[in-house]
Enzyme design. Structure first.
Site, PDB file in Angstrom:
ATOM      1  N   ASP A 167      -6.970  -9.691  -7.475  1.00  0.00           N
ATOM      2  CA  ASP A 167      -7.890 -10.802  -7.199  1.00  0.00           C
ATOM      3  C   ASP A 167      -8.231 -10.873  -5.716  1.00  0.00           C
ATOM      4  O   ASP A 167      -9.378 -11.133  -5.341  1.00  0.00           O
ATOM      5  CB  ASP A 167      -7.271 -12.128  -7.649  1.00  0.00           C
ATOM      6  CG  ASP A 167      -7.171 -12.242  -9.157  1.00  0.00           C
ATOM      7  OD1 ASP A 167      -7.926 -11.540  -9.849  1.00  0.00           O
ATOM      8  OD2 ASP A 167      -6.339 -13.026  -9.645  1.00  0.00           O
ATOM      9  N   GLU A 168      -7.232 -10.664  -4.870  1.00  0.00           N
ATOM     10  CA  GLU A 168      -7.464 -10.701  -3.423  1.00  0.00           C
ATOM     11  C   GLU A 168      -8.510  -9.664  -3.020  1.00  0.00           C
ATOM     12  O   GLU A 168      -9.431  -9.949  -2.244  1.00  0.00           O
ATOM     13  CB  GLU A 168      -6.150 -10.452  -2.680  1.00  0.00           C
ATOM     14  CG  GLU A 168      -6.265 -10.588  -1.171  1.00  0.00           C
ATOM     15  CD  GLU A 168      -4.932 -10.347  -0.474  1.00  0.00           C
ATOM     16  OE1 GLU A 168      -4.920 -10.439   0.769  1.00  0.00           O
ATOM     17  OE2 GLU A 168      -3.920 -10.061  -1.148  1.00  0.00           O
ATOM     18  N   GLY A 169      -8.390  -8.459  -3.560  1.00  0.00           N
ATOM     19  CA  GLY A 169      -9.357  -7.417  -3.244  1.00  0.00           C
ATOM     20  C   GLY A 169     -10.736  -7.713  -3.794  1.00  0.00           C
ATOM     21  O   GLY A 169     -11.752  -7.533  -3.111  1.00  0.00           O
TER      22      GLY A 169
END
Length: 497
Positions: A167-169
């Site tokens: 999700d961060e990426g």
């Protein structure tokens, strides 16, 4: 008997008043059109709780959304004093307390009436992912403490959680492409979807993890590395992967730990560090290296002892030591593989490299799209400088100064040998902190995705006139008033006579 001149003037004025008044009413009632009032502004707050620090971002967007997604812009950023929340294991309540000053600054910006409807979210990244692996109870206590602080504030608290690396990426990819106008752009007085073109990839280097996200030229063969989005009415399929323990801080700790273990096995003291400048010497507590699950210890290593480290300023051996932290052999002979056996399609298109990619290359003056040869030459020459010369050349930067050599060489190994960029594709990478006036990171992408879950408000309709009709209405209103006042004056004088 005919009318006197007073009577004729009086009747004429009444006629003018009636005619102009009727005309004014026609203009107001008949010529009115439906118009939309400007939409109210909505706000959202996102805390980015990274491994080394926490930042707060305030975003704003019009209440009526474009194709079910808010047109979001950054209104405020605030860096919270102190370390990342994962550092508060001994006193979790302080993790919550640390957020208050920036939260107060955000609430001062947002109108008080909108505080209860302002969605607020805290996302923690690799630092808390590591803590959760090491001690899940401590991680839960910290999240509970920050949740308690934020739930007591007057905002609409949506929760605090550990963000998955994927999700961060992916949210970082959304941020870059949105800010650059690849997802939505303003043209000819309206927001439009741009034609399909060159979407930009995202390269993120945090303290504990690194992420790569991009749209490949062909299909994504490993579905576990694929994330799909629907934004502004269009669908996107993105390759993304997060490498835990390959962030800047963790890779430097892993490197030092490996050198220390090699020294123990060879009985050589002190540790000779090829990535530290020649003449650098320090005594470091060995125990601090093994707080992270990224570093595997041996039973024969005494964690209570101190470690004497001497720099040798040898970039060639530094690269060799950094390479040993990767498993490149697991991808040998495979075209669609990065390192550690992880599937990755060939890199495609332009990329924005941010966070520690940018901070390291900004320090080295390498953010102007220099050639790969120039970058290599600059980093190697910096590594070969004696420590005393480096200290004199960069006063006031002692905190990170010893690590820029290792960081610069690590970035080159990661991008070229890990992510498989080449001399031909190197010019496609831009090292940036911001795009426009917006900080690059996962938080804006998260808020864009979140606004798709926030109901849109129907725009308010009002009856209004064009400027020319409004001007004519004012003229006839004034004419009516003058005629009535004139008739009244004549009536008064008439009565006196």
């Amino acid at each position: 008997m005919g009318l006197s001149w007073k009577e004729r003037v009086f009747m004429a004025l009444l006629g003018v008043a009636a005619a102009s008044g009727l005309t004014m009413l026609v203009l107001i009632l008949v010529k009115a059109i439906n118009v939309l009032l400007p939409a109210d502004t909505k706000f959202g707050i996102v805390f980015d709780a990274g491994s080394s620090h926490t930042s707060l971002f305030v975003y704003q967007w019009p209440a009526n959304k474009e194709k079910d997604t808010g047109v979001v812009s950054q209104a405020l950023t605030c860096q919270i004093e102190g370390p990342g929340i994962s550092s508060y294991t001994s006193d979790p309540t302080q993790a919550g307390e640390s957020l208050k000053s920036c939260l107060e600054e955000a609430l001062a910006l947002i109108p008080q009436a909108q505080h209860p409807e302002t969605p607020t979210f805290l996302g923690s990244t690799a630092g808390m992912r590591l803590l959760s692996q090491k001690n899940s109870s401590q991680a839960r206590d910290i999240l509970a403490a920050v949740s308690q602080t934020l739930s007591k504030s007057p905002v609409d608290f949506w929760g605090a959680k550990i963000l998955a690396g994927q999700d961060e990426g992916a949210f970082g990819w959304i941020t870059i492409n949105y800010v650059l106008g690849m997802l939505l752009k303003y043209s000819s007085g309206q927001w439009i979807l741009p034609e399909e073109g060159m979407l930009v990839g995202a390269l993120d280097l945090g303290g504990a993890s690194t992420q790569i996200s991009f749209v490949p030229q062909g299909p994504i063969l490993d579905q576990s590395t694929q994330v799909t989005f629907r934004l502004y009415g269009a669908n996107y399929s993105v390759y993304t992967h997060s490498y835990l323990c390959f962030g800047r801080d963790q890779i430097l700790n892993r490197l030092l730990a490996k050198l220390a273990q090699d020294r123990l096995s060879s009985q050589v003291a002190p540790v000779r560090h090829p990535c530290y400048h020649s003449g650098y010497q320090a005594i470091l507590p060995l125990s601090s290296l093994y707080d992270s699950p990224c570093i595997h210890t041996t039973d024969s290593l005494n964690h209570t002892q101190n470690l004497t480290v001497e720099g040798t300023g040898d970039p060639g051996n530094c690269v060799v030591a950094l390479r040993s932290l990767f498993n490149f052999s697991s991808c040998k002979g495979q075209k669609d593989c990065a390192f550690n056996g992880i599937y990755q399609p060939p890199v495609h298109g332009q990329f924005y490299a941010f966070s520690n990619f940018y901070y390291t290359f900004h320090f080295l003056n390498l953010t102007s799209r220099q050639s790969l040869n120039t970058v290599n030459d600059t980093v190697w020459k910096f590594c070969q400088k004696p420590w005393k010369l480096v200290e004199v050349s960069y006063p006031g930067q002692e905190r990170w100064l010893r690590d820029y050599c290792a960081s610069g060489l690590y970035i080159l190994v990661l991008l070229l040998e890990g992510y498989k960029f080449s001399e031909e594709t190197w010019p496609n990478i831009q090292f940036q902190k911001q795009a426009g006036d917006t900080d690059i990171g996962w938080t804006l992408g998260f808020m864009l995705n979140l606004t798709g879950m926030i109901p849109a408000e129907a725009p308010t309709h009002w009856r209004a006139q064009s400027y020319s009709i409004w001007t004519a209405g004012v003229v006839f209103a004034v004419l009516t008033l003058v005629a009535i006042l004139g008739a009244a004056a004549i009536q008064i004088f008439w009565t006196q006579d």
